[in-house]
Design a protein around this motif. Structure first.
Motif, PDB file in Angstrom:
ATOM      1  N   HIS A  45       0.948  -1.265   0.006  1.00 39.58           N
ATOM      2  CA  HIS A  45       0.015  -0.135  -0.114  1.00 39.58           C
ATOM      3  C   HIS A  45       0.736   1.155  -0.099  1.00 39.58           C
ATOM      4  O   HIS A  45       0.264   2.288  -0.333  1.00 39.58           O
ATOM      5  N   SER A  46       2.203   1.084   0.359  1.00 42.43           N
ATOM      6  CA  SER A  46       2.855   2.356   0.413  1.00 42.43           C
ATOM      7  C   SER A  46       2.849   3.082  -0.857  1.00 42.43           C
ATOM      8  O   SER A  46       2.759   4.613  -0.669  1.00 42.43           O
ATOM      9  N   GLY A  47       2.794   2.443  -1.898  1.00 46.91           N
ATOM     10  CA  GLY A  47       2.690   3.201  -3.309  1.00 46.91           C
ATOM     11  C   GLY A  47       1.031   3.557  -3.492  1.00 46.91           C
ATOM     12  O   GLY A  47       1.220   4.910  -3.914  1.00 46.91           O
ATOM     13  N   THR A  48       0.555   3.061  -3.299  1.00 48.40           N
ATOM     14  CA  THR A  48      -1.107   3.397  -3.413  1.00 48.40           C
ATOM     15  C   THR A  48      -1.358   4.665  -2.440  1.00 48.40           C
ATOM     16  O   THR A  48      -2.258   5.403  -2.697  1.00 48.40           O
ATOM     17  N   LEU A  49      -0.673   4.636  -1.343  1.00 54.95           N
ATOM     18  CA  LEU A  49      -1.030   5.761  -0.402  1.00 54.95           C
ATOM     19  C   LEU A  49      -0.512   7.037  -1.126  1.00 54.95           C
ATOM     20  O   LEU A  49      -1.240   8.214  -0.784  1.00 54.95           O
ATOM     21  N   ILE A  50       0.498   7.012  -1.649  1.00 51.47           N
ATOM     22  CA  ILE A  50       1.134   8.111  -2.215  1.00 51.47           C
ATOM     23  C   ILE A  50       0.237   8.583  -3.547  1.00 51.47           C
ATOM     24  O   ILE A  50      -0.144   9.871  -3.646  1.00 51.47           O
ATOM     25  N   GLY A  51      -0.248   7.605  -4.207  1.00 52.34           N
ATOM     26  CA  GLY A  51      -1.393   7.930  -5.180  1.00 52.34           C
ATOM     27  C   GLY A  51      -2.655   8.709  -4.738  1.00 52.34           C
ATOM     28  O   GLY A  51      -3.195   9.607  -5.078  1.00 52.34           O
ATOM     29  N   GLY A  52      -3.256   8.147  -3.299  1.00 58.01           N
ATOM     30  CA  GLY A  52      -4.158   8.659  -2.685  1.00 58.01           C
ATOM     31  C   GLY A  52      -3.792   9.944  -2.154  1.00 58.01           C
ATOM     32  O   GLY A  52      -4.726  11.076  -2.301  1.00 58.01           O
ATOM     33  N   ALA A  53      -2.759  10.243  -1.804  1.00 58.58           N
ATOM     34  CA  ALA A  53      -2.238  11.715  -1.435  1.00 58.58           C
ATOM     35  C   ALA A  53      -2.464  12.689  -2.541  1.00 58.58           C
ATOM     36  O   ALA A  53      -2.770  13.882  -2.280  1.00 58.58           O
ATOM     37  N   VAL A  54      -2.263  12.384  -3.822  1.00 59.90           N
ATOM     38  CA  VAL A  54      -2.499  13.458  -4.738  1.00 59.90           C
ATOM     39  C   VAL A  54      -3.933  13.646  -4.831  1.00 59.90           C
ATOM     40  O   VAL A  54      -4.304  15.176  -4.780  1.00 59.90           O
ATOM     41  N   ILE A  55      -4.905  13.013  -4.503  1.00 63.24           N
ATOM     42  CA  ILE A  55      -6.230  13.388  -4.454  1.00 63.24           C
ATOM     43  C   ILE A  55      -6.513  14.358  -3.179  1.00 63.24           C
ATOM     44  O   ILE A  55      -7.195  15.346  -3.232  1.00 63.24           O
ATOM     45  N   THR A  56      -6.114  13.695  -2.211  1.00 68.06           N
ATOM     46  CA  THR A  56      -6.174  14.112  -0.889  1.00 68.06           C
ATOM     47  C   THR A  56      -5.517  15.594  -0.914  1.00 68.06           C
ATOM     48  O   THR A  56      -6.399  16.884  -0.310  1.00 68.06           O
ATOM     49  N   GLU A  57      -4.439  15.747  -1.175  1.00 70.88           N
ATOM     50  CA  GLU A  57      -3.515  17.097  -1.111  1.00 70.88           C
ATOM     51  C   GLU A  57      -4.369  18.168  -1.979  1.00 70.88           C
ATOM     52  O   GLU A  57      -4.319  19.370  -1.624  1.00 70.88           O
ATOM     53  N   THR A  58      -4.904  17.489  -3.171  1.00 71.13           N
ATOM     54  CA  THR A  58      -5.480  18.660  -4.033  1.00 71.13           C
ATOM     55  C   THR A  58      -6.857  19.142  -3.497  1.00 71.13           C
ATOM     56  O   THR A  58      -7.007  20.199  -3.516  1.00 71.13           O
ATOM     57  N   VAL A  59      -7.720  18.151  -2.746  1.00 72.33           N
ATOM     58  CA  VAL A  59      -8.865  18.652  -2.378  1.00 72.33           C
ATOM     59  C   VAL A  59      -8.834  19.438  -1.122  1.00 72.33           C
ATOM     60  O   VAL A  59      -9.223  20.512  -0.756  1.00 72.33           O
ATOM     61  N   PHE A  60      -7.917  19.059  -0.295  1.00 74.23           N
ATOM     62  CA  PHE A  60      -7.509  19.859   1.012  1.00 74.23           C
ATOM     63  C   PHE A  60      -6.497  20.972   0.852  1.00 74.23           C
ATOM     64  O   PHE A  60      -6.198  21.604   1.906  1.00 74.23           O
ATOM     65  N   ALA A  61      -5.891  21.228  -0.088  1.00 74.87           N
ATOM     66  CA  ALA A  61      -5.085  22.394  -0.388  1.00 74.87           C
ATOM     67  C   ALA A  61      -3.739  22.013   0.390  1.00 74.87           C
ATOM     68  O   ALA A  61      -3.252  22.914   1.031  1.00 74.87           O
ATOM     69  N   TRP A  62      -3.251  20.861   0.571  1.00 76.45           N
ATOM     70  CA  TRP A  62      -2.205  20.144   1.531  1.00 76.45           C
ATOM     71  C   TRP A  62      -0.937  20.425   0.625  1.00 76.45           C
ATOM     72  O   TRP A  62      -0.733  19.905  -0.518  1.00 76.45           O
ATOM     73  N   PRO A  63       0.038  21.450   0.997  1.00 75.13           N
ATOM     74  CA  PRO A  63       1.068  21.375   0.141  1.00 75.13           C
ATOM     75  C   PRO A  63       2.148  20.609   0.024  1.00 75.13           C
ATOM     76  O   PRO A  63       3.289  20.488   0.417  1.00 75.13           O
ATOM     77  N   GLY A  64       1.766  19.383  -0.572  1.00 73.20           N
ATOM     78  CA  GLY A  64       2.568  18.268  -0.528  1.00 73.20           C
ATOM     79  C   GLY A  64       3.280  17.926  -1.813  1.00 73.20           C
ATOM     80  O   GLY A  64       2.787  18.646  -2.851  1.00 73.20           O
ATOM     81  N   ILE A  65       3.828  16.905  -2.166  1.00 75.22           N
ATOM     82  CA  ILE A  65       4.457  16.421  -3.549  1.00 75.22           C
ATOM     83  C   ILE A  65       3.239  15.819  -4.490  1.00 75.22           C
ATOM     84  O   ILE A  65       3.360  15.920  -5.391  1.00 75.22           O
ATOM     85  N   GLY A  66       2.442  15.411  -3.642  1.00 72.69           N
ATOM     86  CA  GLY A  66       1.101  14.897  -4.579  1.00 72.69           C
ATOM     87  C   GLY A  66       0.676  15.796  -5.513  1.00 72.69           C
ATOM     88  O   GLY A  66       0.545  15.649  -6.659  1.00 72.69           O
TER      89      GLY A  66
END
Lengths: 323, 516
Positions: free
Chosen positions: A254-275
């Motif tokens: 899941h470690s890879g999938t988690l980063i994939g999920g972070a792309v969506i989460t970071e976009t919706v919540f304006a979280w300033p990460g690499i996603g």
């Protein structure tokens, strides 16, 4: 164990290089040209301007030469220069990586802890109302897309109840320090981490439950009971520990999938990460930045997998490291 | 600012009459949304929309423009044009300093022009008309043109011609100059902080050359990538200003009903964004003028304006937006008339050949518009296939002429010589480029009209030439003009005087104040 780790690291580096080469071509297969994108954004697109941009980015060179320059850079730990943001890729990723690590690791911890906890309860009380309730709860979060959970969370906790902030990493302009800053960041972290974590929690719950029910039927559990051990000890030390192996495997995957999920989460919540950085880079065909994010994400997945292998040993001492 | 302009502005902004009586108050912080995150803030080197929106506060141009596109002073306090319309003399404002305290002089203007020629595609095209630039003294700049160039006074706003500090850039590698990341300008606000992915913070310039301005203490530009999340940020009071285009149009009616919320479509007069459908004139059914005319009749543009754009904007009558110079509506009209469209298609011998439609990948609003147009065209019997791409992929397809119909919108910059001719003259047909003449329309008469129009004097002559060009183009339908767009700016009503010029929020917040 050391030689095992060394061998894995060496293999990891080879895999990483293969990923770099593959991604290099994959990105260039997608239609769209960074120079045209940038010329478009500037509202002007004359021949001279696009040519100038292509030369500046080295896109006028033959593809094998571009690849050679890039791989040479990566080998010497230079991830190149972002076309669009006019800054070194390593710097751009460095600025964003801590936020992503905070988000993904928190989500990972939430999902594992809750997943194992709920899974254990469900297995312990298999067939009862509690088991059904946990299963339904887990399946709901598994079935719902992350972006939808995120938006519903915002609607409920930010708009309606005004409990949690809807976007960002911290309260902008509040200039908080120390503990109050940590609390502020934590408040901003709750919704994105829960959104991301609950999805994975569901899988761990199901996996833990199934695995524990299977282990419970095995002979050594009967022996433990015959020895007169208490139910709590059997569940914790014998059943859970043996049931955890598939969960650990899954967590590693899941470690890879988690980063994939972070792309969506970071976009919706304006979280300033690499996603988000990756998402923007993709839309703008910012090749170097995109490749840089891929390299870092791949490295993270490889590291996670190595940790997973080491954790196997902790969970089950019978497993030995072959070197 | 002349009183009549101010009055016009206030009316345009939909502000009530009592606003005239209000004295600006000083102090306060405004939170605005910026979307997408700008790639950089050095306006002379990066020219996309978000960069200008933020940096329009940091840098300044020689002039600004009223909603009627009359020049207004900024770094130049006055200007004059010679009899032969070839020499433009600008008198610069005295006592202006850069944010680091160094004085601003004519040498900065001269240096900026040199830099822009290399780094700014639009400025380079405009400056190609200039024979020489002289600075007889520290506060005078004289541009001598090769030949008269009608729109010359219209090219000096901050986004088109930002003035940069010579003392920080001369002799350095411009691309890697550290001041690119911490820009120094003469504008009303100074750069303070940029947390990538989170926010950009600007603070008041205490030494600003217009006494008493700016009124605000700070501006935070919040970076929120998701459109729905931007709406929520406004709803929950975290941001006060949603500049045009930052939320989806279907959210606008809901947000505008919120308490203390003001909405305006003003501030787009200079850019005059005009939306149209590129029609590939080279191949297939669209090579026939009658098919292109049929498209104009088949598309219900009022529906798009009223439903998709919430009534904002205006149905386009031709290649020029009504807000730019020499516009005429005395052209052939194309009302919504499906029957006429069907007749024209029949006459042209259209037999249901497949036509590819590329919507614009700028979010839900454009997606919906694409669907509406597809429906309209299918209703008159056209066989439409929608091709989904992202922005970069779409640009490549259009640039490579690999499309039949494609959505776009482009800025017109106030004058046909700046923002209209480029899409119709045959010398601008170049494969691999977007935003030029990608439709492949070629008409020597049009080429000549635009070439003559740019250099003709006096104004009445230009008017005559451009009006003729508009008539010919509307008859030929090289592209299908849709709407003059107005992107609604949504603000808390306590934010006063945000939009005072034809450049809108891209012109900086120097006149804005908070009615606390």
């Amino acid at each position: 164990m050391l030689s095992f780790v060394a061998q894995r690291v060496l293999k990891g580096v080879i895999v990483l290089l293969a990923i770099v080469v593959l991604n290099f071509f994959l990105i260039r297969l997608a239609p769209g040209d960074p120079a045209v994108v940038m010329a478009g954004e500037a509202g002007a697109s004359d021949q001279v301007f696009v040519k100038q941009l292509r030369e500046k980015f080295g896109l006028d060179k033959p593809l094998p030469e571009q690849l050679f320059i890039y791989v040479k850079g990566v080998v010497s730990l230079d991830l190149g220069f972002s076309f669009r943001q006019q800054a070194p890729v390593a710097k751009l990723i460095g600025e964003r990586l801590p936020a992503t690590l905070l988000l993904t690791l928190t989500a990972f911890a939430i999902s594992l802890m809750l997943g194992i906890l709920f899974g254990t309860f469900a297995a312990r009380f298999a067939g009862t109302f509690l088991d059904t309730a946990i299963t339904v709860f887990a399946l709901i979060f598994y079935a719902m897309p992350i972006f939808w959970v995120a938006l519903m969370g915002i609607l409920l906790f930010s708009v309606t109840m005004d409990w949690l902030p809807s976007f960002g990493y911290e309260t902008v302009g509040a200039n908080l320090t120390g503990l109050s800053h940590a609390v502020d960041v934590a408040k901003h972290l709750i919704m994105p981490a829960m959104t991301l974590g609950l999805f994975f929690m569901a899988t761990y719950t199901r996996m833990t439950r199934a695995s524990m029910l299977e282990v419970k039927r095995l002979d050594f559990v009967k022996t433990a009971r015959a020895k007169g051990l208490s139910d709590a000890v059997i569940q914790r030390r014998h059943v859970l520990r043996n049931a955890l192996l598939p969960v650990v495997t899954l967590a590693g995957v899941h470690s890879g999938t988690l980063i994939g999920g972070a792309v969506i989460t970071e976009t919706v919540f304006a979280w300033p990460g690499i996603g988000r950085l990756m998402y923007d880079a993709l839309l703008q065909r910012d090749y170097n930045l995109l490749l840089g994010v891929f390299v870092i994400c791949s490295a993270m997945v490889l590291i996670f997998n190595l940790i997973t292998d080491l954790v196997y040993r902790l969970v089950d001492p019978r497993i030995e490291f072959a070197s | 600012m002349p009183k009549r302009v101010l009055l016009g502005l206030l009316l345009a902004c939909g502000l009530a009459a009592p606003a005239l009586a209000q004295e600006p108050k000083t102090g306060g912080v405004v939170n605005a949304v910026i979307q997408p995150e700008p790639p950089g803030l050095m306006l002379a080197q990066v020219q996309n929309g978000p960069t200008q929106m933020v940096s329009g506060n940091i840098f300044e141009g020689l002039l600004r423009y009223s909603p009627k596109l009359e020049p207004l002073p900024e770094l130049a306090e006055s200007w004059s044009v010679s009899e032969d319309a070839k020499t433009y003399t600008f008198k610069l404002k005295k006592g202006v300093t850069w944010h680091d305290g160094k004085p601003f002089t004519a040498a900065d203007v001269l240096f900026s022009m040199e830099m822009l020629k290399q780094t700014h595609a639009r400025a380079r095209t405009n400056l190609a008309q200039v024979d020489k630039i002289e600075t007889p003294d520290d506060y005078t700049v004289v541009f001598t043109l090769k030949q008269p160039f009608g729109p010359f006074l219209g090219i000096f706003e901050v986004g088109s011609m930002p003035i940069v500090p010579k003392h920080l850039y001369e002799g350095t590698d411009w691309k890697t100059n550290p001041y690119n990341n911490a820009p120094v300008g003469t504008g009303p606000f100074m750069f303070k902080e940029w947390q990538k992915g989170s926010f950009i913070r600007l603070v008041k310039n205490p030494n600003y050359h217009e006494k008493g301005k700016p009124y605000l203490d700070e501006i935070y530009w919040q970076i929120i990538p998701d459109a729905a999340a931007r709406s929520v940020a406004y709803e929950t009071g975290k941001v006060d200003v949603l500049p045009g285009g930052s939320v989806e149009n279907f959210d606008v009616p809901r947000l505008s009903k919120l308490k203390d919320t003001c909405v305006t479509g003003a501030g787009w007069e200079f850019f005059s964004p005009l939306a149209w459908l590129w029609l590939n004139n080279r191949q297939g059914p669209l090579a026939d003028k009658r098919v292109r005319q049929a498209i104009m009749y088949a598309v219900d543009r009022d529906f798009a304006k009223d439903v998709i754009w919430n009534g904002l904007g205006k149905v386009a009558t031709g290649p020029s937006a009504s807000t730019i110079k020499y516009y005429t509506d005395d052209v052939k009209k194309y009302p919504y008339d499906p029957a006429k469209a069907k007749a024209l298609l029949k006459e042209a011998g259209y037999k249901g050949e497949k036509i590819r439609l590329l919507p614009l990948a700028y979010g839900e609003t454009w997606q919906r518009w694409g669907e509406a147009v597809k429906q309209n065209l299918m209703d008159v019997g056209m066989n439409i296939e929608t091709i989904a791409t992202d922005v970069a992929g779409g640009n490549q397809k259009i640039g490579d002429w690999d499309y039949d119909i494609a959505f776009t919108y482009l800025y017109q910059y106030g004058d046909p010589a700046l923002g209209v001719g480029r899409n119709y003259i045959s010398s601008n047909i170049a494969k691999g480029q977007v935003f030029n003449n990608v439709e492949g329309y070629s008409n020597p008469e049009i080429d000549k009209l635009f070439a003559d129009g740019a250099v003709a004097t006096p104004d009445s002559k230009r008017k005559e030439l451009y009006e003729k060009a508009q008539k010919i183009l509307v008859e030929d339908v090289p592209v299908a003009w849709m709407l003059e767009l107005q992107f609604p700016t949504i603000t808390r009503c306590k934010v006063k005087n945000l939009i005072t010029t034809g450049i809108g929020v891209n012109d900086g917040f120097k006149d804005a104040w908070l009615d606390k």
